[in-house]
Design a protein around this motif. Structure first.
Motif, PDB file in Angstrom:
ATOM      1  N   ASP A  70       0.829  -1.205   0.000  1.00 19.88           N
ATOM      2  CA  ASP A  70       0.000   0.000   0.000  1.00 19.88           C
ATOM      3  C   ASP A  70       0.866   1.258   0.000  1.00 19.88           C
ATOM      4  OD1 ASP A  70      -2.802   0.589  -0.019  1.00 19.88           O
ATOM      5  OD2 ASP A  70      -2.523   1.550   1.918  1.00 19.88           O
ATOM      6  N   ASP A  71       1.951   1.208   0.761  1.00 16.45           N
ATOM      7  CA  ASP A  71       2.863   2.352   0.802  1.00 16.45           C
ATOM      8  C   ASP A  71       3.471   2.591  -0.581  1.00 16.45           C
ATOM      9  OD1 ASP A  71       2.338   2.560   3.488  1.00 16.45           O
ATOM     10  OD2 ASP A  71       4.243   1.687   4.150  1.00 16.45           O
ATOM     11  N   VAL A  72       3.830   1.503  -1.258  1.00 14.37           N
ATOM     12  CA  VAL A  72       4.392   1.634  -2.605  1.00 14.37           C
ATOM     13  C   VAL A  72       3.335   2.228  -3.537  1.00 14.37           C
ATOM     14  CG1 VAL A  72       5.295   0.364  -4.600  1.00 14.37           C
ATOM     15  CG2 VAL A  72       6.080  -0.219  -2.291  1.00 14.37           C
ATOM     16  N   LEU A  73       2.109   1.722  -3.433  1.00 13.51           N
ATOM     17  CA  LEU A  73       1.022   2.255  -4.276  1.00 13.51           C
ATOM     18  C   LEU A  73       0.753   3.726  -3.953  1.00 13.51           C
ATOM     19  CD1 LEU A  73      -1.524  -0.717  -4.227  1.00 13.51           C
ATOM     20  CD2 LEU A  73      -0.225   0.104  -6.195  1.00 13.51           C
ATOM     21  N   GLY A  74       0.979   4.107  -2.720  1.00 15.13           N
ATOM     22  CA  GLY A  74       0.759   5.500  -2.325  1.00 15.13           C
ATOM     23  C   GLY A  74       1.717   6.450  -3.023  1.00 15.13           C
ATOM     24  N   VAL A  75       2.837   5.923  -3.500  1.00 14.47           N
ATOM     25  CA  VAL A  75       3.812   6.758  -4.206  1.00 14.47           C
ATOM     26  C   VAL A  75       3.740   6.535  -5.716  1.00 14.47           C
ATOM     27  CG1 VAL A  75       6.296   7.252  -4.476  1.00 14.47           C
ATOM     28  CG2 VAL A  75       5.347   6.765  -2.201  1.00 14.47           C
ATOM     29  N   TYR A  76       3.556   5.276  -6.105  1.00 17.34           N
ATOM     30  CA  TYR A  76       3.641   4.942  -7.532  1.00 17.34           C
ATOM     31  C   TYR A  76       2.309   4.497  -8.132  1.00 17.34           C
ATOM     32  CZ  TYR A  76       8.631   5.087  -6.613  1.00 17.34           C
ATOM     33  OH  TYR A  76       9.875   5.504  -6.245  1.00 17.34           O
ATOM     34  N   GLY A  77       1.265   4.404  -7.304  1.00 16.47           N
ATOM     35  CA  GLY A  77       0.010   3.838  -7.788  1.00 16.47           C
ATOM     36  C   GLY A  77      -0.737   4.742  -8.746  1.00 16.47           C
ATOM     37  N   ASP A  78      -1.625   4.134  -9.494  1.00 14.50           N
ATOM     38  CA  ASP A  78      -2.487   4.834 -10.444  1.00 14.50           C
ATOM     39  C   ASP A  78      -3.647   5.470  -9.666  1.00 14.50           C
ATOM     40  OD1 ASP A  78      -4.295   5.590 -12.329  1.00 14.50           O
ATOM     41  OD2 ASP A  78      -4.426   3.643 -13.339  1.00 14.50           O
ATOM     42  N   PRO A  79      -3.797   6.804  -9.759  1.00 16.20           N
ATOM     43  CA  PRO A  79      -4.884   7.462  -9.011  1.00 16.20           C
ATOM     44  C   PRO A  79      -6.253   6.850  -9.301  1.00 16.20           C
ATOM     45  CG  PRO A  79      -3.425   9.104  -9.963  1.00 16.20           C
ATOM     46  CD  PRO A  79      -2.977   7.769 -10.496  1.00 16.20           C
TER      47      PRO A  79
END
Lengths: 378, 378
Positions: free
Chosen positions: B264-273
């Motif tokens: 989730d932390d990774v998605l918080g930086v690199y995730g697709d909005p």
């Protein structure tokens, strides 16, 4: 939140039908002692859990300890008289269930102080101010105010969940807890809803229809104070004891609860800071749209109303401003009107109490409590 | 709060041992459907109570309805597999108890957004922003922001009390509820404590010992995410079903919960909005001191660390700033290190799951869920 202040204790009350018997006096101290024992034991039991998570949690417990050291234990007392007045015995399990209401109150007060931006509570710094100070002293990053508010929101949440944990884990039989549940649940929803209505009332401010403004303020008092402080705790005690007449207790609980809050509103303007634990005129500075304020605006001239609107809610309001508002509340006749309302609700409560489905000792104790908390002090 | 984002659903997962059986797919949809039914029925049952207090309470319910329409129902799903994996049948009463966790989550998210000053949640305006807008549109007095925060605090509190009301009133037998209670209680205290530690971590910011910073961030993940999202819900389900092996489920629940949050932390930086429901780089703008950030600072040169400290938590951070931080996270090797941690925790979870005291169908479903929620997507 219900801003219950130092209640005039029974030694101030005289008059033949109200004079406490020595038995009643012992009971009042005994209730408080047993509620406190249950409350502190519950919190103490949870220290190891928090300690195992992290020593960094210690400030949460310190703040909670300080808050719980104050307070009148009014809700547990009403719960007790509902219980004992319905034949309940002085069981430790009952005192645990009743003391759980103090955790709900603690959570509500902590959150209320965040919402109101209050500096003090029970004569000590409000929880969010404690954590704000911790942030500032520690030289941490970001907003000290934001940190204080966040910590207070979380500690309030801990209190809310501990309330339910304490009630359900009190050790009373499951069937008793199940009987009490609807009241326990409604009380919690009602107080939050009442607080929202209060917030809304402050935001809407003065309304064109002055009479409606009084009604709106009274509705807040009903849900946020009368039900939460008196009616539901009393009914909860009765339900836990298996009373078949729980609903009938509203006839006493609601009017006395309203009278309590109206007295509190008067104390919020005219009370002695040494007794209220709040600076003089703090309610005026916070801009509380109390019934007393609504009654004032209902009676005010255009010029008086403009002054009230200008000064009420001014965080910098000084002693002279407080005095100006106090005078307008008196000269408009609002204070007298409020005192009349208190008398009316207190009388209604007394009449209902005489017919309430409770034992004689409970009726005597409640009568004393009613007078003590609604008697004129100014 | 646990910022669980859109979880990559199982259709993305391939590989022989992980491919879902059609039964599992049906079950996943069915669990969600039954949890939703229970959740919406509970809220619907309470509309009349609020309606009877005042029509002014409608915006609270509207905001809650909107919030509850989103979300992955992850905690009820873990609770379900703990229950079914311990021999529990698909009882409506169970789904009610499990769905109560969504109200805890709703309350926690509402409060979290106030604390973080977040604008959006689940792709919609955060609750406090809704009420801020209501205040502004209505032209009310005082601070719109204060009103929004107050309303959100109160609605969050309603959710917290409704959580236990729903659990306790689920209709499961008293002995089952009593078995689940210690877990239900611990979970609620732990998540609040975890959030406080998170708040503290943000406030303390960068610490001299970079390794300790990683450990501190991991401790937050353990309490705020792993225990709350996976371990406790899973154990709660097992305890409700009468499993004698509740404690053994930690061996799976903790590592998978940590892997979830790190993903989730990774998605918080690199995730697709479009998938996360949050603007790109929102965690960076909010200055979240995640494990990923701690790993970055641990590996950063002095210049890189200075850039991170300058940009992280800047509410005005633009796309270029987000890109700068993303590059530093990659070039320091922190992203790879985080992916390795995720792999390690996911592997640990898989090994524990193979030995977990659960039925084969539950182990298969949990295996699928594990991979779905921890698989690389960037």
């Amino acid at each position: 939140m219900v801003r219950r202040r130092a209640i005039v204790m029974s030694h101030r009350v005289t008059g033949p039908c109200l004079r406490a018997t020595s038995l009643d006096h012992v009971a009042a101290h005994e209730i408080r002692k047993r509620v406190d024992e249950a409350l502190y034991a519950f919190v103490d039991d949870r220290r190891p859990l928090l300690g195992a998570v992290s020593a960094d949690l210690t400030p949460l417990l310190t703040a909670l300890d300080a808050l719980l050291s104050g307070g009148k234990r009014l809700r547990p007392a009403f719960c007790y008289w509902g219980w004992r007045g319905s034949g309940g015995a002085d069981l430790p399990e009952f005192f645990t269930a009743a003391a759980s209401l103090e955790l709900l109150q603690a959570g509500a007060l902590i959150h209320d102080d965040v919402m109101d931006g209050s500096d003090t509570r029970r004569g000590m710094p409000a929880v969010h101010r404690r954590f704000e100070a911790l942030h500032a002293e520690s030289g941490w990053r970001g907003s000290a105010e934001g940190f204080g508010a966040g910590a207070a929101i979380l500690l309030g949440n801990v209190c809310l969940t501990w309330c339910d944990e304490m009630y359900q884990g009190s050790g009373l039989p499951d069937d008793a807890l199940t009987r009490g549940r609807p009241l326990f649940n409604q009380m919690r929803t009602e107080v939050m809803c009442g607080q929202y209505l209060d917030l809304l009332g402050q935001a809407r401010g003065r309304q064109p229809d002055a009479h409606e403004m009084v009604e709106t303020a009274l509705r807040v008092v009903r849900f946020k104070s009368a039900k939460y402080t008196v009616e539901r705790p009393l009914q909860l005690g009765a339900a836990l004891a298996g009373s078949p007449s729980v609903a009938a207790l509203s006839a006493y609980g609601m009017p006395v609860g309203i009278a309590f809050q109206l007295r509190d509103d008067v104390l919020g303007v005219y009370g002695d800071p040494a007794e209220t634990g709040k600076p003089a005129g703090d309610d005026l500075r916070e801009g509380k749209r109390t019934v007393l304020v609504a009654l004032t605006l209902e009676r005010a001239s255009a010029a008086q109303a403009a002054t009230v609107e200008r000064l009420l809610g001014d965080p910098e309001l000084d002693a002279a401003g407080v005095e100006t508002l106090r005078e307008i509340i008196v000269t408009t006749g609002a204070l007298d009107a409020c005192e009349e309302m208190i008398d009316r609700y207190a009388s209604e409560a007394s009449a209902a109490l005489a017919a309430a489905p409770l034992t004689a000792d409970a009726r005597a104790a409640l009568s004393e409590l009613t007078v003590a908390a609604t008697a004129r002090t100014v």
